[in-house]
Design a protein around this motif. Structure first.
Motif, PDB file in Angstrom:
ATOM      1  N   ALA A  72       4.822  -1.222  -2.844  1.00  0.00           N
ATOM      2  CA  ALA A  72       5.667  -2.407  -2.724  1.00  0.00           C
ATOM      3  C   ALA A  72       5.179  -3.231  -1.542  1.00  0.00           C
ATOM      4  CB  ALA A  72       7.129  -1.993  -2.512  1.00  0.00           C
ATOM      5  N   LEU A  91       7.955  -5.084  -5.977  1.00  0.00           N
ATOM      6  CA  LEU A  91       7.528  -3.778  -6.459  1.00  0.00           C
ATOM      7  C   LEU A  91       6.225  -3.940  -7.220  1.00  0.00           C
ATOM      8  CD1 LEU A  91       7.940  -0.755  -7.044  1.00  0.00           C
ATOM      9  CD2 LEU A  91       9.313  -1.445  -9.023  1.00  0.00           C
ATOM     10  N   LEU A 113      13.688   1.970  -2.994  1.00  0.00           N
ATOM     11  CA  LEU A 113      13.185   0.654  -2.645  1.00  0.00           C
ATOM     12  C   LEU A 113      14.333  -0.344  -2.453  1.00  0.00           C
ATOM     13  CD1 LEU A 113      10.686  -1.066  -2.118  1.00  0.00           C
ATOM     14  CD2 LEU A 113      10.740  -1.706  -4.536  1.00  0.00           C
TER      15      LEU A 113
END
Length: 169
Positions: A72, A91, A113
């Motif tokens: 990412a 991402l 994330l």
């Protein structure tokens, strides 16, 4: 600083380090992919979100074995022609080895994330994926993403069949 993430003492998600490279190459590297030793060394050199275009590499570890990776960065690539004045994490990809697929590990990486974004006071995660892979598009939709229109004029990108997706946090 990134925190480690554990799910029920089962999976660990953490920043990749140099010791991980041989296992990453074994699982994900080949001569035709961006996953080479040189690139992995570059990816692991970024350990926080402070640098513009900082591509970070995380590993998914199960029982002391790397079973996946997630990449990412802190800005959407320019070729997607998205508004980068809105802080976002992008991402680049999640990969899980075949034997561990469909066990929820990619979903855990995605949740990790999202939490990383919130920890940075960022409320938008973007990605692009192959629009021809309905199962993948649907998986992202089930995880809170929605398809957003591509507003650029790059005909080459339009021809790829890629779709842009966003998740508001």
């Amino acid at each position: 600083m990134v925190q480690e993430f554990r799910r029920s003492n089962e999976i660990l998600i953490r920043q990749a380090n140099e010791e991980d490279i041989p296992n990453l190459l074994k699982s994900f590297g080949d001569k035709d992919s961006p996953f080479t030793k040189e690139n992995y060394l570059r990816y692991i050199s970024t350990t926080d979100w402070s640098k513009e275009k900082s591509l970070r590499l995380f590993v998914l570890v199960l029982e002391n074995e790397i079973i996946g990776q997630m990449m990412a960065m802190n800005i959407t690539p320019r070729y997607l022609e998205c508004d980068n004045s809105i802080p976002n994490l992008y991402l680049s990809g999640i990969r899980v080895i075949v034997s561990e697929m469909k066990k929820g590990f990619a979903t855990e990486a995605l949740q990790f994330l999202k939490q990383e974004a919130l920890n940075q006071n960022i409320h938008l995660v973007r990605l692009e994926c192959d629009g021809k892979k309905e199962w993948l598009v649907n998986w992202y939709i089930r995880n809170g993403f929605q398809i957003v229109p591509y507003t650029g004029d790059n005909e080459d990108f339009k021809a790829t069949g890629q779709v842009i997706m966003e998740c508001q946090l």
